[in-house]
Design a protein around this motif. Structure first.
Motif, short mmCIF file in Angstrom:
data_model
loop_
_atom_site.label_atom_id
_atom_site.label_comp_id
_atom_site.label_asym_id
_atom_site.label_seq_id
_atom_site.Cartn_x
_atom_site.Cartn_y
_atom_site.Cartn_z
N ALA A 1 0.74 -0.84 0.14
CA ALA A 1 -0.10 0.15 -0.40
C ALA A 1 0.89 1.62 -0.20
CB ALA A 1 -1.09 0.13 0.99
N VAL A 2 1.71 1.52 0.49
CA VAL A 2 2.98 1.99 0.69
C VAL A 2 3.39 2.57 -0.72
CG1 VAL A 2 5.32 3.47 1.38
CG2 VAL A 2 3.32 2.05 3.25
N LEU A 3 3.84 1.30 -0.90
CA LEU A 3 4.42 1.98 -2.46
C LEU A 3 3.36 2.10 -3.84
CD1 LEU A 3 6.62 -1.05 -3.32
CD2 LEU A 3 7.29 0.71 -2.40
N HIS A 4 2.55 1.67 -3.45
CA HIS A 4 0.87 1.62 -4.23
C HIS A 4 1.18 3.67 -3.69
CE1 HIS A 4 -2.82 2.94 -5.59
NE2 HIS A 4 -2.59 1.48 -6.72
N ALA A 5 0.72 3.85 -2.68
CA ALA A 5 0.38 5.57 -3.07
C ALA A 5 2.09 5.96 -2.88
CB ALA A 5 0.67 5.98 -1.41
N ASP B 1 13.54 8.18 -6.38
CA ASP B 1 14.20 7.22 -5.72
C ASP B 1 13.49 6.29 -4.77
OD1 ASP B 1 16.30 6.52 -4.33
OD2 ASP B 1 17.60 8.58 -4.36
N ALA B 2 12.61 5.16 -4.86
CA ALA B 2 12.29 4.95 -3.68
C ALA B 2 13.44 4.73 -2.37
CB ALA B 2 11.86 3.25 -4.54
N ALA C 1 15.41 6.51 -1.39
CA ALA C 1 15.41 7.94 -0.17
C ALA C 1 13.67 8.00 -0.25
CB ALA C 1 15.91 8.90 -0.89
N GLU C 2 13.24 7.97 -0.74
CA GLU C 2 11.63 8.28 -0.38
C GLU C 2 10.92 7.47 0.96
OE1 GLU C 2 9.69 10.90 -1.56
OE2 GLU C 2 10.47 11.16 -2.23
N LEU C 3 11.08 6.03 0.63
CA LEU C 3 11.07 5.34 1.98
C LEU C 3 11.89 5.00 3.23
CD1 LEU C 3 10.62 1.69 -0.41
CD2 LEU C 3 9.07 3.22 0.75
N ALA C 4 12.92 6.40 3.01
CA ALA C 4 14.51 6.08 3.64
C ALA C 4 13.48 7.59 4.40
CB ALA C 4 15.14 6.40 3.56
#
Length: 141
Positions: A85-89, A103-104, A106-109
């Motif tokens: 769900a986070v990746l979908h967002a 930059d996944a 960095a974004e997830l960090a």
């Protein structure tokens, strides 16, 4: 370059001080997410490299770099379903060209996920991001 939906998750994470609350929020996101039809949970949509069972099915509208990217996903683990769900967002609604620029890591960090996921879960997230990037690259031509 994250979507508005991802920014909302990031804002919520800033508000939640405790990692356990953040963890619960990720699980809630997974519960609220539309699932993937069991008929689409097939070897072609299964993501290798995840400790849990994970399927991602792309839904791309249009052609070329401007095509709009979306996907549905499913997992047998609630936390992984929340990570989907986070990746979908993060990716939904972007063009396939924009997906490739995200930059996944960095974004997830920004959410602190890199610090609080087990090595297996982190590997699984990387595998899901790689699959999404592959789908977008294929659609971009």
């Amino acid at each position: 370059m994250a979507s508005a939906a991802f920014e909302e998750i990031a804002d919520t994470f800033e508000f939640l001080d405790d990692w356990e609350d953040r963890y619960r929020h990720v699980i809630e996101l997974g519960r609220a997410m539309e699932g993937l039809d069991p008929a689409l949970q097939v070897p072609a949509t299964k993501v290798d490299g995840c400790a849990s069972q994970v399927w991602l099915h792309p839904r791309i509208e249009g052609t070329g770099p401007a095509a709009q990217y979306d996907f549905r996903g499913e997992s047998d683990a609630m936390i992984v379903r929340g990570l989907i769900a986070v990746l979908h967002a993060l990716y939904s609604g972007l063009s396939v060209a924009e997906v490739l620029k995200v930059d996944a890591h960095a974004e997830l960090a920004r959410l602190g996920l890199d610090e609080h996921l087990s090595a297996q879960r982190s590997n699984g997230v990387r595998a899901m991001v790689q699959r999404i990037r592959e789908q977008a690259a294929e659609a971009a031509g």
